[in-house]
Design a protein around this motif. Sequence first.
Motif, PDB file in Angstrom:
ATOM      1  N   GLY A  37      42.230  33.654  50.604  1.00 17.45           N
ATOM      2  CA  GLY A  37      43.325  33.990  49.846  1.00 17.45           C
ATOM      3  C   GLY A  37      43.293  33.871  48.393  1.00 17.45           C
ATOM      4  N   ALA A  38      42.161  33.054  47.956  1.00 21.77           N
ATOM      5  CA  ALA A  38      41.611  33.151  46.608  1.00 21.77           C
ATOM      6  C   ALA A  38      41.086  34.403  46.302  1.00 21.77           C
ATOM      7  CB  ALA A  38      40.582  32.048  46.306  1.00 21.77           C
ATOM      8  N   GLY A  39      40.215  35.247  47.046  1.00 22.34           N
ATOM      9  CA  GLY A  39      39.722  36.534  46.671  1.00 22.34           C
ATOM     10  C   GLY A  39      40.819  37.633  46.793  1.00 22.34           C
ATOM     11  N   ILE A  40      42.130  37.327  47.419  1.00 24.65           N
ATOM     12  CA  ILE A  40      43.284  38.370  47.441  1.00 24.65           C
ATOM     13  C   ILE A  40      43.747  38.385  46.135  1.00 24.65           C
ATOM     14  CG2 ILE A  40      45.375  38.934  48.059  1.00 24.65           C
ATOM     15  CD1 ILE A  40      44.370  38.094  51.138  1.00 24.65           C
ATOM     16  N   ALA A  41      44.139  37.041  45.698  1.00 22.41           N
ATOM     17  CA  ALA A  41      44.604  36.598  44.295  1.00 22.41           C
ATOM     18  C   ALA A  41      43.668  37.137  43.329  1.00 22.41           C
ATOM     19  CB  ALA A  41      44.748  35.260  44.336  1.00 22.41           C
ATOM     20  N   PHE A  42      42.311  37.125  43.110  1.00 22.91           N
ATOM     21  CA  PHE A  42      41.423  37.538  42.416  1.00 22.91           C
ATOM     22  C   PHE A  42      41.757  39.223  42.334  1.00 22.91           C
ATOM     23  CE2 PHE A  42      37.530  39.764  41.082  1.00 22.91           C
ATOM     24  CZ  PHE A  42      37.120  39.052  40.156  1.00 22.91           C
ATOM     25  N   ALA A  43      41.743  39.806  43.456  1.00 23.78           N
ATOM     26  CA  ALA A  43      42.061  41.155  43.472  1.00 23.78           C
ATOM     27  C   ALA A  43      43.305  41.644  42.637  1.00 23.78           C
ATOM     28  CB  ALA A  43      41.940  41.954  44.873  1.00 23.78           C
ATOM     29  N   GLU A  44      44.282  41.021  43.008  1.00 25.73           N
ATOM     30  CA  GLU A  44      45.550  41.043  42.143  1.00 25.73           C
ATOM     31  C   GLU A  44      45.364  41.133  40.696  1.00 25.73           C
ATOM     32  OE1 GLU A  44      48.078  42.302  43.834  1.00 25.73           O
ATOM     33  OE2 GLU A  44      47.071  42.316  45.747  1.00 25.73           O
ATOM     34  N   LYS A  45      44.742  39.771  40.169  1.00 30.34           N
ATOM     35  CA  LYS A  45      44.465  39.814  38.898  1.00 30.34           C
ATOM     36  C   LYS A  45      43.700  40.779  38.237  1.00 30.34           C
ATOM     37  CE  LYS A  45      43.007  36.297  35.307  1.00 30.34           C
ATOM     38  NZ  LYS A  45      42.716  34.997  35.272  1.00 30.34           N
ATOM     39  N   TYR A  46      42.718  41.315  38.913  1.00 29.60           N
ATOM     40  CA  TYR A  46      41.640  42.208  38.689  1.00 29.60           C
ATOM     41  C   TYR A  46      42.463  43.475  38.327  1.00 29.60           C
ATOM     42  CZ  TYR A  46      37.399  45.118  38.452  1.00 29.60           C
ATOM     43  OH  TYR A  46      36.564  45.873  37.853  1.00 29.60           O
ATOM     44  N   VAL A  84      42.139  20.836  55.022  1.00 32.55           N
ATOM     45  CA  VAL A  84      41.844  20.323  53.545  1.00 32.55           C
ATOM     46  C   VAL A  84      40.512  19.434  53.546  1.00 32.55           C
ATOM     47  CG1 VAL A  84      44.448  20.238  52.986  1.00 32.55           C
ATOM     48  CG2 VAL A  84      43.242  18.159  53.695  1.00 32.55           C
ATOM     49  N   ARG A  85      40.343  19.134  54.791  1.00 31.08           N
ATOM     50  CA  ARG A  85      38.797  18.230  55.072  1.00 31.08           C
ATOM     51  C   ARG A  85      37.661  19.553  55.056  1.00 31.08           C
ATOM     52  NH1 ARG A  85      43.362  15.568  56.088  1.00 31.08           N
ATOM     53  NH2 ARG A  85      43.280  15.820  58.276  1.00 31.08           N
ATOM     54  N   GLN A  86      37.956  20.578  54.857  1.00 28.97           N
ATOM     55  CA  GLN A  86      36.909  21.524  54.887  1.00 28.97           C
ATOM     56  C   GLN A  86      36.430  21.868  53.602  1.00 28.97           C
ATOM     57  OE1 GLN A  86      35.630  23.255  57.314  1.00 28.97           O
ATOM     58  NE2 GLN A  86      36.864  22.544  58.955  1.00 28.97           N
ATOM     59  N   GLY A  87      35.121  21.967  53.368  1.00 32.27           N
ATOM     60  CA  GLY A  87      34.436  22.142  51.850  1.00 32.27           C
ATOM     61  C   GLY A  87      35.208  23.649  51.461  1.00 32.27           C
ATOM     62  N   ALA A  88      35.297  24.422  52.180  1.00 33.44           N
ATOM     63  CA  ALA A  88      35.958  25.913  51.626  1.00 33.44           C
ATOM     64  C   ALA A  88      37.203  25.501  50.815  1.00 33.44           C
ATOM     65  CB  ALA A  88      36.084  26.648  52.740  1.00 33.44           C
ATOM     66  N   PHE A  89      38.099  24.497  51.234  1.00 38.41           N
ATOM     67  CA  PHE A  89      39.319  24.292  50.467  1.00 38.41           C
ATOM     68  C   PHE A  89      38.973  23.874  49.145  1.00 38.41           C
ATOM     69  CE2 PHE A  89      42.104  20.825  49.085  1.00 38.41           C
ATOM     70  CZ  PHE A  89      43.412  21.358  49.084  1.00 38.41           C
ATOM     71  N   HIS A  90      37.952  22.975  48.932  1.00 37.32           N
ATOM     72  CA  HIS A  90      37.693  22.421  47.770  1.00 37.32           C
ATOM     73  C   HIS A  90      36.940  23.504  46.689  1.00 37.32           C
ATOM     74  CE1 HIS A  90      38.931  18.347  48.507  1.00 37.32           C
ATOM     75  NE2 HIS A  90      38.370  18.740  49.913  1.00 37.32           N
ATOM     76  N   GLU A  91      35.972  24.289  47.325  1.00 35.43           N
ATOM     77  CA  GLU A  91      35.199  25.256  46.735  1.00 35.43           C
ATOM     78  C   GLU A  91      36.454  26.336  46.468  1.00 35.43           C
ATOM     79  OE1 GLU A  91      32.665  26.835  49.347  1.00 35.43           O
ATOM     80  OE2 GLU A  91      31.160  25.078  49.236  1.00 35.43           O
ATOM     81  N   ALA A  92      37.618  26.729  47.070  1.00 32.62           N
ATOM     82  CA  ALA A  92      38.326  27.704  46.589  1.00 32.62           C
ATOM     83  C   ALA A  92      39.324  27.094  45.600  1.00 32.62           C
ATOM     84  CB  ALA A  92      39.026  28.087  47.855  1.00 32.62           C
ATOM     85  N   LEU A  93      39.740  26.045  45.685  1.00 28.36           N
ATOM     86  CA  LEU A  93      40.555  25.289  44.493  1.00 28.36           C
ATOM     87  C   LEU A  93      39.929  25.363  43.161  1.00 28.36           C
ATOM     88  CD1 LEU A  93      42.518  24.455  46.936  1.00 28.36           C
ATOM     89  CD2 LEU A  93      42.646  22.248  45.866  1.00 28.36           C
TER      90      LEU A  93
END
Length: 348
Positions: free
Chosen positions: A143-152, A168-177
């Motif tokens: 989801g963060a990557g899709i948003a990056f593409a929209e901004k780019y 929210v207990r996944q590490g990927a959640f915190h990395e993405a935020l």
Amino acid sequence: MADTKEKAKGKAPKAKVQAAPKFSKETYMTWFEQMKLMRRFEEKAGQLYGQQKIKGFCHLYIGQEACAAGAVSALTKDDKWITAYRDHAHPLALGTDPGAVMAELFAKSTGCSKGKGGSMHIFDKEVNFMGGHGIVGAQIPLGAGIAFAEKYNKTGNLCVCSMGDGAVRQGAFHEALNMAMLWKLPVIFVIENNGYAMGTSVQRTSNVTDLYTLGEAYDMPSEPVNAMSVEDVHEAVARAAERARAGEGPTLLEFRTYRYKGHSMSDPAKYRTKEELEDYKGKDPIESVKATILQNGWATEEELEAIDDKIKERVAEAVQFAEDSPYPDPSELYTDIYAEKDYPYIMD
């Protein structure tokens, strides 16, 4: 904070009946139809799973309809959407044909993922639904990557990235935020907190029970939302969208909602009381919208029943379409895997 304490005690946050509504008749009627379609579709899916017409895993959205309906009404058709595996309702709210979703549940070739995804991997590019994802938390960096593409690409669009409370207990959640805030990405992170991650309550799995506060560690605008109220969902998403389009970056919203069924169809939900379930049913988002429509004289009880009957017919037609559709040809095993059309598969 008050509704958090109520939820911990098994009390539902109060959904509002808008006697003096902020939104138009058309908006309320659309919400009623969308949420009824989600509800009737999921009820039928549950029945068909019991008949073994639908196999594998099946996670129903019953009770959470205001999350999808309120978010969709606050955004544009060009915004992007991605979620976890409780994913039947989102594309329905966005406009995907119910027949295509039902056919996917039946693993038929006419399904929106060509029968290859099933319940947990619904996908429809036509409505910018970038899929349900079966790995817990896997969709968050996407989801963060899709948003990056929209901004780019300077589109002015944003991405709504939904997840369950367990993710929210996944590490990927915190990395993405962290990265989303660092790069001010146009993404709205939505925690659909239905109180139980695979049957275990938030209170038993997280030291932090006000999940929206997790975003504050990254200085991300974050807030709780009474997601038994479609109006509150719409307003919160609209505020987050305004920030995203202004270049101010992401928002974390904790949708405090409730699912009436178990985590999946194989879950008897014995970890909660009947009293808690009935308390939340008393705050049903569809009934709240219905009451607002009736109190404002926008439709009669009979007219709303007629709408419901048409929706039931539409779902029945979707089931018939799925029943009549063929299974994918075995050759489909080798398509949609690589962009290279003549990829040299070992066929023996």
